[in-house]
Each structure stands twice: as structure tokens, then as C-alpha cells.
Scaffold this motif. Structure first.
Motif, PDB file in Angstrom:
ATOM      1  N   UNK A  92       0.731  -0.582  -0.448  1.00  0.00           N
ATOM      2  CA  UNK A  92      -0.282   0.245  -0.099  1.00  0.00           C
ATOM      3  C   UNK A  92       1.084   0.735   0.216  1.00  0.00           C
ATOM      4  N   UNK A  93       0.065   2.492  -0.467  1.00  0.00           N
ATOM      5  CA  UNK A  93       0.914   3.598  -0.910  1.00  0.00           C
ATOM      6  C   UNK A  93       1.473   4.210   0.837  1.00  0.00           C
ATOM      7  N   UNK A  94       0.203   3.694   1.547  1.00  0.00           N
ATOM      8  CA  UNK A  94       0.908   3.992   2.677  1.00  0.00           C
ATOM      9  C   UNK A  94       2.066   3.608   3.706  1.00  0.00           C
ATOM     10  N   UNK A  95       2.089   2.408   3.254  1.00  0.00           N
ATOM     11  CA  UNK A  95       3.395   1.555   4.028  1.00  0.00           C
ATOM     12  C   UNK A  95       4.593   1.966   3.028  1.00  0.00           C
ATOM     13  N   UNK A  96       4.763   2.383   1.973  1.00  0.00           N
ATOM     14  CA  UNK A  96       6.780   2.892   1.283  1.00  0.00           C
ATOM     15  C   UNK A  96       5.988   3.745   1.701  1.00  0.00           C
ATOM     16  N   UNK A  97       5.465   5.418   1.835  1.00  0.00           N
ATOM     17  CA  UNK A  97       5.138   6.336   2.335  1.00  0.00           C
ATOM     18  C   UNK A  97       6.193   6.479   3.340  1.00  0.00           C
ATOM     19  N   UNK A  98       5.488   5.237   4.919  1.00  0.00           N
ATOM     20  CA  UNK A  98       6.102   5.413   5.680  1.00  0.00           C
ATOM     21  C   UNK A  98       8.174   4.938   5.700  1.00  0.00           C
ATOM     22  N   UNK A  99       7.882   3.668   5.001  1.00  0.00           N
ATOM     23  CA  UNK A  99       9.376   3.599   5.281  1.00  0.00           C
ATOM     24  C   UNK A  99      10.381   4.061   4.471  1.00  0.00           C
ATOM     25  N   UNK A 100       9.804   5.353   3.852  1.00  0.00           N
ATOM     26  CA  UNK A 100      10.872   6.773   3.199  1.00  0.00           C
ATOM     27  C   UNK A 100      11.390   7.340   3.911  1.00  0.00           C
ATOM     28  N   UNK A 283      12.334   2.643 -15.955  1.00  0.00           N
ATOM     29  CA  UNK A 283      12.904   3.394 -14.752  1.00  0.00           C
ATOM     30  C   UNK A 283      11.433   3.265 -13.274  1.00  0.00           C
ATOM     31  N   UNK A 284      10.916   3.330 -14.303  1.00  0.00           N
ATOM     32  CA  UNK A 284       9.591   2.917 -12.897  1.00  0.00           C
ATOM     33  C   UNK A 284       9.583   1.537 -12.371  1.00  0.00           C
ATOM     34  N   UNK A 285       9.926   0.825 -13.045  1.00  0.00           N
ATOM     35  CA  UNK A 285      10.596  -0.742 -13.166  1.00  0.00           C
ATOM     36  C   UNK A 285      11.340  -0.766 -11.601  1.00  0.00           C
ATOM     37  N   UNK A 286      12.626  -0.278 -12.837  1.00  0.00           N
ATOM     38  CA  UNK A 286      13.832  -0.292 -10.790  1.00  0.00           C
ATOM     39  C   UNK A 286      13.195   0.474  -9.549  1.00  0.00           C
ATOM     40  N   UNK A 287      12.214   1.677  -9.691  1.00  0.00           N
ATOM     41  CA  UNK A 287      11.999   2.667  -9.244  1.00  0.00           C
ATOM     42  C   UNK A 287      11.133   1.598  -8.010  1.00  0.00           C
ATOM     43  N   UNK A 288       9.867   0.868  -8.855  1.00  0.00           N
ATOM     44  CA  UNK A 288       9.458  -0.050  -8.037  1.00  0.00           C
ATOM     45  C   UNK A 288       9.847  -1.117  -7.327  1.00  0.00           C
ATOM     46  N   UNK A 289      10.765  -2.009  -8.067  1.00  0.00           N
ATOM     47  CA  UNK A 289      11.527  -2.503  -6.996  1.00  0.00           C
ATOM     48  C   UNK A 289      12.480  -2.438  -5.709  1.00  0.00           C
ATOM     49  N   UNK A 290      13.350  -1.100  -6.611  1.00  0.00           N
ATOM     50  CA  UNK A 290      14.034  -0.460  -4.959  1.00  0.00           C
ATOM     51  C   UNK A 290      12.998   0.014  -3.484  1.00  0.00           C
ATOM     52  N   UNK A 291      11.937   0.392  -4.221  1.00  0.00           N
ATOM     53  CA  UNK A 291      11.184   1.056  -3.143  1.00  0.00           C
ATOM     54  C   UNK A 291      10.570  -0.423  -2.136  1.00  0.00           C
ATOM     55  N   UNK A 292      10.547  -1.054  -3.021  1.00  0.00           N
ATOM     56  CA  UNK A 292       9.913  -2.813  -2.185  1.00  0.00           C
ATOM     57  C   UNK A 292      11.656  -3.313  -1.118  1.00  0.00           C
ATOM     58  N   UNK A 293      12.493  -2.786  -2.002  1.00  0.00           N
ATOM     59  CA  UNK A 293      13.445  -2.729  -1.646  1.00  0.00           C
ATOM     60  C   UNK A 293      13.623  -2.101   0.081  1.00  0.00           C
ATOM     61  N   UNK A 294      13.809  -0.996  -0.189  1.00  0.00           N
ATOM     62  CA  UNK A 294      13.304   0.354   1.269  1.00  0.00           C
ATOM     63  C   UNK A 294      12.578  -0.190   2.358  1.00  0.00           C
ATOM     64  N   UNK A 295      10.895  -0.665   1.899  1.00  0.00           N
ATOM     65  CA  UNK A 295      10.991  -0.605   2.711  1.00  0.00           C
ATOM     66  C   UNK A 295      10.757  -2.506   3.295  1.00  0.00           C
ATOM     67  N   UNK A 296      11.666  -3.372   2.766  1.00  0.00           N
ATOM     68  CA  UNK A 296      11.829  -4.203   3.500  1.00  0.00           C
ATOM     69  C   UNK A 296      13.328  -4.202   4.171  1.00  0.00           C
ATOM     70  N   UNK A 297      14.125  -3.772   4.165  1.00  0.00           N
ATOM     71  CA  UNK A 297      15.267  -2.650   5.147  1.00  0.00           C
ATOM     72  C   UNK A 297      14.480  -1.913   5.797  1.00  0.00           C
ATOM     73  N   UNK A 298      13.924  -1.174   5.833  1.00  0.00           N
ATOM     74  CA  UNK A 298      13.197  -0.963   6.928  1.00  0.00           C
ATOM     75  C   UNK A 298      12.475  -0.757   7.718  1.00  0.00           C
ATOM     76  N   UNK A 299      11.622  -1.852   7.560  1.00  0.00           N
ATOM     77  CA  UNK A 299      10.547  -2.992   8.035  1.00  0.00           C
ATOM     78  C   UNK A 299      12.136  -3.618   9.132  1.00  0.00           C
ATOM     79  N   UNK A 300      12.691  -4.264   8.570  1.00  0.00           N
ATOM     80  CA  UNK A 300      14.097  -5.122   8.853  1.00  0.00           C
ATOM     81  C   UNK A 300      14.428  -4.455  10.349  1.00  0.00           C
TER      82      UNK A 300
END
Lengths: 512, 512
Positions: A92-100, A283-300
Motif C-alpha cells: 500500500x502507498x502509505x506503507x511505502x511512504x512510511x518506510x521512506x 525507470x518506473x520498474x527499477x524504482x518500484x523494485x527498489x522501493x520494495x527494497x526500502x520497505x524490506x530493509x527498514x521493516x527489518x
């Protein structure tokens, strides 16, 4: 220095210039250095950046990523990601924004020597090696051979001596080592023994992280010293584009994070093959994938240092083969750099790759164009910036040395045009034109700026045809071979003799 | 084409791609073309541009220019310039502003074939040759020899065949001709007989303009036809920096203007020698000199087409020798391009020069970096963009052919990232990731974009090491020699046989 400059200015003309250029230049006066600020080049408008961001969020919400390891599923779903019946994790968008909001900004990637620390913020630009070449280009015979641990160590030693190569990420696979754990440990030690600049490595299996970290503790002088200044980061190909996690790499990443190691969240799609063909959508796909990584790392581990590693590559769509030296690559990389600024996250991407098999004119334009656009776009970490040939399959030590010259020119472009009171005052013009000598040679201002405003190539040749003839027409490649040999002949091991002996006793080390 | 594309898409995969790439691409679908819009790179802020403009006006008002010819003094003082007791002409701000208001904008430099017309407005970018090299680089022997009329004609023929070289300005001096008038006439005819693209020449004496124009009338088919579409412009080094008019060149310029010939107002200072060492102040001086030229031209003939030719070069301050391939050169040129935009005038400057004696890796990075920055800065006319070596002393025909590849990549960078609805819609990602093939090879979007979004090098080699080995390790230079010979073998003379015979009867023509 001041005294010398004063004397030189008085004597005027060529002798003064020669005297001045032989004087060593203080670090802060050098025309270029690591961390110069780019950003003068913007391939995307602000509105376009917003649009790509929106599409990336849509992709995370609607498509999501499949194939996370069990540990990752737990980490991400506990944070608020949604595991679908199709096995895909959606964000969800809110999750990505929180993790950012939690993600680490303005991080420092440490060198073993603090003077080589890389401060990743704003538009600060750093160039270095990277990759997993399986060949070394041998310029004596113009052939490709398997890369070895010794080659990797030599590349590290060269990097230590080359001012414009700011970090050393593993660029070659040690193909002389059959055992993967031995290979991973030798990769780390060959790099650390060669350079005190920041190092990037990449574990081939999650199980290798623990022994790798143990070796790093030894080199650092204990776990505390390592955790205080981790001088090696791990490059994690944590996704297999399009939109799939790479299970083992994710597990290795988790282990690295627990061990206090900075990570590079590396998404390496290939436009037209594993990423969409339009540059914007790649670029969109790469950004989406790296944003998933940001969620992963910061959730951990909230705020763990991670580099946003959007590395979309280009396919030559005629053949499906990779092309790293193309204009499209330059656009992908600098477009990504703009996305990093948008998020305010430390970012990295690839530039400086040549498709040419040799360090020839093609290699020059490919490396020059892609590196200068990466630098001017303000990319914090420019990976694969020197030495890389055959679309990443070959590494060339002499090309690394030549690359230092290219990067010097690129950094000078990044530094840009100084516009100051002194630099725009027409008093200097008046002094020359109105009753003056009618030229600026040997003028006070010229002498002052000749080393601080201008950069001179180490290998690039600026002789006239006459001088060049009289010097027996030196060839660039011969000069590069010579300089490489000179540097390697003088290079010192960057590990104390005692520690080196201890490590060689405990480990099977493949280089000398 | 549509039918073919539909069929290809259906069959999918490699065969489809091969079929598609063999189909000729309509002109409007080609990934790059002349006149693409740059401007994504801005080395100066708006405030800095204003500051340089202010300094240039100050320099014109307070320093002025010396050594105008009597005719020029009359033209400029009648318009409001002030001749001082020191023989210098000074320009009040209001005069400069008035003349800027009269100056021609959005000009067209005609090709003999209208499809090669150059529309100089906004950030539209065109690349071409220029210079006065006295040597030709012979790649069979790696030596420098005197340039000849035949070399110049061959360069024109190559330019005709090279899509990314948009105009042909005289690049070499015909050193096989002792008589200067014969040389000037042969220069014009060698160029016109080789290409229908826009041509630049440079008269060596004012008295040569009339016979040169007479020859051009013949080629055009009469004076009216010539004046309707003048397809040759004259490059006027109307100043000898710093801040001096060049008497003879000014007289030649006046004659060209009377004859309806567009002019290039060329100020070619060398930072640290004939221009100030600071990059910013070197731009100020070049701008001031060209503004003086704008006053001169428009006082003589209001709205006469003129290119604002700020060409500041770089000195290697260690030796005073010129360096055309340096980062400082790239900054000078792109800074100047921003000044052109500020004035809204058609502008030109130099990029693409190599200091290297040969088309080697150094030449690649020098030409690549300087050309891409010039293009991204939106420079209307990028002169010396291909073929130029040894800091302008040598021209290399094979390098011109290789330069076409460089310029293709550069133009692709200038075109930038297309951000459209289609190019950012995640539907293509959904189709691939959610139940699709998991990759983008052979997808409809990939096939559609493979020729319109991606440019492929003619000589740049993208083989894998294995393919390269199997092809007997082709060397770039050998391929360039081969392509040059193929183009020249097929090239047609661009003058009707009757006219050619008539001209050869009336003039002593030095090429065949």
C-alpha cells in the motif's frame, strides 16, 4: 607554497608556469575531488518525476513482487505489506511512504582510511568500479582470458593510486577459485589488501556472510571497530526483474544487515528483456523494485544504511544482448539519479560501461558520455565507472588507469563554471587590453588558476603533431600499460605484515 | 510497414526483431535527426547568466574594441558607437540593446537540398564539421601529411552520407594550392560537389568574396536563386581576441553581407592566452566580442542572418598550447550556449575536438564528452563536431565516419526520455508479470520501440567476447577505414555533369 607562488608570479611566463606545476597541490586546491555536486543536468522535468513516482507506487500496489523468502514475507507483511493468494506481496502507498520516512539519508560509506569516506547526500558524486566480469582483457595480445584473484587484487591496488576512482567494488569474479566460500573470502581480502578506499563485495550465498564478517572483524580489529566504521558494503541483487524477489540474495541481505553492513539494493533489469522497453517505464520498474527494497530493509532495521540501486540496463533489441555503453543507458542512469533526489535517498546506478572489447575510441565515447551524464545528474554512486568492457563481461586493468583520466575530465565538468566576483570582474580584461601586454599568458590570474581551475590528463596526449613525431608517436595503450606497471610495481599492501601473515595462515589466499 | 509490423509482432521473438530491423524506417520515425531540442543541461544559473551579460556590457562600454577598418568605424559610429582617442570603439548599453532587438532570430541556414535546411531556433541542435586543419591523419601509417583539395572533397562526400553530420563547414586547408584565390574557389567547389548539406567556407581575403560569389551564382543557377536560398555561409574571424577587430576579416564580412551570404561571427579566443583564464570571464569576453559583431552586422544590414559564434578555446596552461578536448572546453562551449538562449539569438560554438593525434580512446572520450554537453546545452550549431584531431591541426576522414556514430549517441541523449501515457502506463508491466511470459522480449511494446526509441551504432561493436573472437576480433579502426572506402566508392558528385564540365573549363579544379 604561498612564497613559491609569489616568486613564480614575479618571474612570469613559461618558467613560472613550469615551476608552479611542479609544486604539489594541497588537497583542497585540487581542481576535482570526490563528492563534487552535480545536478546541472536534468533529463526529466519535475512533473515527469512525479509521474514516474506515481506509476511506481501503482505498480507496487497492483502488481507487487513475488518469490520473497519466508523471512522476508514475515518482515514485510508485519509492516503492512499484503501477501496475495497469487504469492505476490503488494505494498500500500502509505506503507511505502512510511518506510521512506524511516530510510537512512545522508549516509557515509566508510573507507578503511577515513580520508576516503564517501558522504552520500544531495547531488554529491562518487565514481568507482563494480561488476562481475568473468574475463580480463589482455592488451599485450588483445585477447580475453579468465579473471583471477590476482587480477582483482591488482585492480584494487590501482584504485588505491587513482585519485578519480573513489571506491572499489568487486569488479571481477575470481575464476581461479572453485570453492565459492573461498572465492567470497578471497574477494574481500584481495580488495582490502589492495586499497583503503570503500569496498563493495557480493556474497554468493547467505551462508557465506558469517565467515565473511568474521574475516572483516579481523581486518577491522574486532567487531566493535567494524560496526563503528563498516568499510565494506554488500551488493544485493535482491530482485530478479521483473518484480520478483531473489530469495537467496534477500537472505544474504538480512544477514548483512544484522552484521551492520551497509547494503546496495540492486535492481538490474534490462530494458526490453527483463524490464520494459520504454526508458521511462524501465525507470518506473527499477524504482518500484527498489522501493520494495526500502520497505524490506527498514521493516527489518529502521534506518539501516542502504543505497537505492536502480541499475536498469539496456538491451540491444536487435539481438537481446546487453548494451552498457549506449545513449539509452546514459538516459536510464541519469533519469534514475533524478528519482533518487526526489526521494532524498542515497542512490547509485551504473555508468562508464563499454560495449567495446578493447579500450579503443568506441570505449572512450561510451565511457565518456555515460559517465559525464551520470555525474552531471548528481548520481551519488556511479558504479562500473571504469575498466569495464564487452558489456560487463571483461575487465581491463589498463582501461581502469585510462578511466581515471576520463573521470578527471568528467569531475571537472561536474564541478562546473565558477562564477565569483573575481572570475567575472572585467578588471583583468582592462589590465590586459588597455595598455597591457595584449594577452593573458603569465598574468597573475592565469598563474593562480592554472592548477586550481584546470585539470591535466595523466595519459591523455596534448602534443602538437610535430612534438608527437619527435617523441616517436607514443600510442595511448602503450602509455597505459606502462603506467599500470609502474603503479603496480610501487603499490604497497594495505594490511600490516603481522595481520597479513595471520590471515594467510588461516585462509587459503590466492594472490601474492 | 503497418502490415509488416503486425505480422512481426504476431510471430514474436528474434525472427520478428530481425525482420523489423531490416525494414527501412520512415524519416519521421528515426530515433534521432537534425534539430532535436537540447537544454536539459544548464551549467549556469539564470542569475549567473545575467551577471555574465552585465560584465560583457561593461566590457563593451569601458574597454571596447580596437582596430576596426575605416568602413566599420563609419558603420558603427553612425549607429551610435563611440570612437575614443585611443582608437577603440566603445558601445553604449542602449546601442547594444537596440541592435539585439534588430538581430535576426530563428534563421534558416539552407542546404542545397531543402531537406537539409537547418532551422536555428530555441534549443535546436545541429552538428557539423569546421576548422582549418593543415594535416590529414593517415591511419594506414599513423602519420600526418598535408591536407589537399581531394581530402576536403572526400570529407564533403562522407558528410553527405553520414546522417548525424548535419552541415559541412570547411575543415581543412587545401595545401596543394599555392594561390589563395584558387584555394578559396576550390574550397567552395570541393564542398558543393561533395554535399547538398549547408556549407561553411571562409574567404582568406576580402577581394576573394566577389569571385567566390560569382562561382556560387553559377552553382545556384543565377543570383536570384542564390539570394533566395544561400546555401553557403561565411565564417568570419572578425575579431582577434582580446577585444580587437580583425581588419581584413571585417572587410570580407561586409562584402559577404552585401552578397546575401549568412555570416558566422566567430570569436576564437584561447582562455589563458588570448582570453582570460577563468572560464566565466572567457565567456564574458567572447560574448562581448560577438555583441560587437551583432552591432556591426545589424548597423550595416538590419536583420542580416548571423550566427553568434562565441568559440572560446582552452589553453593547456602548462604549455600555452591549445586543448580542444578538455572538460574546460565543454564547459566554455555549453556556458556560451546558455548565453545564446539568453539573447534568443542563433548561436554556435566548438565541440568534438580531440587533442589526440589518432582516433583512439582519448579521442573517444574527448569527442563524446564535449559533444554531448554541447548538445544537451541546446547549442544550435556545434562546429568541429567530428573528424578533428591534434587540437585542430589534423583532420581524419575515418574519424569523421566514427564521429557519425558518436553523434548518433549524442543526439539520442539530446532527444532525452520520452514520458508519455504509453511510456509510463504499468499495463505493459501487468501483462508481463501477472500471468504473462515474465519477460518483455518480443512484446508488442518492445517491437514497436526497437527502432524508434533506440539507436544502433554503425561501427560500434556490441558483440560478446565469444562472437568477437569468432569474427576474428575486428578492430574498430579497420572497420572505419572499410566504411570510409565503401562510402567514397559509392558517392556521387552533387553537381550536374554539364555544370561540372563548365566549371572545370573555367576554373583550375584540384580534385577529381
Amino acid at each position: 607554497m604561498t612564497e613559491m607562488r609569489r616568486r613564480s608570479a614575479r618571474s612570469g611566463g613559461r618558467a613560472a608556469r613550469v615551476a608552479l606545476r611542479n609544486a604539489p597541490l594541497a588537497e583542497n586546491l585540487r581542481p576535482v575531488r570526490a563528492g563534487l555536486e552535480g545536478g546541472q543536468y536534468k533529463p526529466l522535468t519535475d512533473v515527469q518525476v512525479q509521474r514516474l513516482h506515481g506509476a511506481a507506487l501503482d505498480a507496487l500496489e497492483q502488481i507487487g513482487l513475488s518469490q520473497a523468502p519466508a523471512s522476508g514475507i514475515e518482515i514485510m507483511t508485519q509492516a503492512g505489506a499484503v501477501l496475495g493468494d497469487d504469492g505476490r506481496i503488494r505494498f500500500p502507498r502509505a506503507l511505502v511512504e512510511d518506510m521512506l520516512a524511516k530510510a537512512a539519508r545522508d549516509i557515509t560509506l566508510c573507507g578503511r582510511d577515513p580520508k576516503h569516506d564517501l558522504h552520500l547526500s544531495g547531488n554529491k558524486v562518487h565514481f568507482g568500479t563494480a561488476g562481475a566480469a568473468v574475463h580480463v582483457v589482455d592488451l599485450e595480445t588483445n585477447t580475453y582470458r579468465d579473471s583471477t584473484t590476482q587480477d582483482l587484487h591488482n585492480a584494487a591496488k590501482l584504485t588505491q593510486a587513482l585519485d578519480n576512482v573513489h571506491f572499489f567494488q568487486r569488479a571481477m569474479v575470481c575464476r581461479d577459485i572453485a570453492d565459492n566460500l573461498e572465492m567470497d573470502l578471497n574477494t574481500i581480502y584481495a580488495a582490502c589488501a589492495g586499497t583503503t578506499k570503500h569496498i563493495g563485495t557480493s556474497f554468493s550465498e547467505p551462508a557465506h556472510v558469517a565467515p565473511g564478517i568474521a574475516l572483516l572483524h579481523k581486518i577491522a580489529g574486532g567487531e566493535d571497530a567494524w560496526r563503528a566504521r563498516p568499510f565494506v558494503s554488500n551488493s544485493n541483487c535482491f530482485v530478479v526483474p521483473p518484480m520478483k524477489f531473489a530469495e537467496e540474495s534477500c537472505q544474504a541481505m538480512e544477514a548483512c544487515i544484522h552484521a551492520g553492513m551497509p547494503v546496495l539494493l540492486l535492481s538490474a533489469g534490462q530494458a526490453g528483456a527483463t524490464a520494459p522497453a520504454p526508458i521511462a517505464l524501465a525507470i518506473v520498474q527499477a524504482v518500484a523494485e527498489c522501493l520494495a527494497g526500502v520497505v524490506y530493509v527498514n521493516a527489518l532495521a529502521s534506518g539501516h544504511p542502504a543505497v537505492f540501486g536502480t541499475w536498469p540496463f539496456v538491451s540491444d533489441l536487435r539481438t537481446g544482448a546487453m548494451s552498457g555503453g549506449s545513449a539509452e543507458q546514459a538516459l536510464l542512469t541519469s533519469g534514475c539519479a533524478q528519482m533518487h533526489k526526489f526521494y532524498g535517498l542515497p542512490g547509485g546506478a551504473a555508468a562508464g560501461i563499454s560495449d567495446s572489447k578493447l579500450p579503443d575510441m568506441q570505449a572512450g565515447w561510451e565511457q565518456g558520455i555515460t559517465n559525464v551524464l551520470a555525474g552531471l545528474s548528481g548520481l551519488n554512486m556511479v558504479y562500473e565507472a571504469a575498466g569495464m568492457h564487452a558489456s560487463l563481461l571483461g575487465f581491463c586493468l589498463e582501461s581502469l588507469v585510462l578511466g581515471d583520466d576520463i573521470l578527471g575530465q568528467v569531475l571537472r565538468c561536474v564541478r562546473g563554471i565558477d562564477v565569483t566576483e573575481d572570475n567575472t570582474s572585467i578588471e583583468a580584461m582592462k589590465a590586459v587590453c588597455l595598455g597591457g601586454p595584449g594577452h593573458y599568458l603569465g598574468s597573475e590570474q592565469t598563474l593562480q588558476l592554472m592548477q586550481t581551475e584546470y585539470i591535466y590528463p595523466a595519459l591523455g596526449n596534448r602534443m602538437s603533431p610535430k612534438e608527437w613525431n619527435e617523441a616517436d608517436r607514443p600510442m595511448l595503450i602503450d602509455q597505459a600499460i606502462k603506467r599500470k606497471n609502474e603503479i603496480l610495481a610501487k603499490a604497497q599492501i594495505q594490511i600490516s605484515p603481522e595481520l597479513d601473515a595471520a590471515i594467510r595462515k588461516d585462509y587459503n589466499i590466492y594472490f601474492h
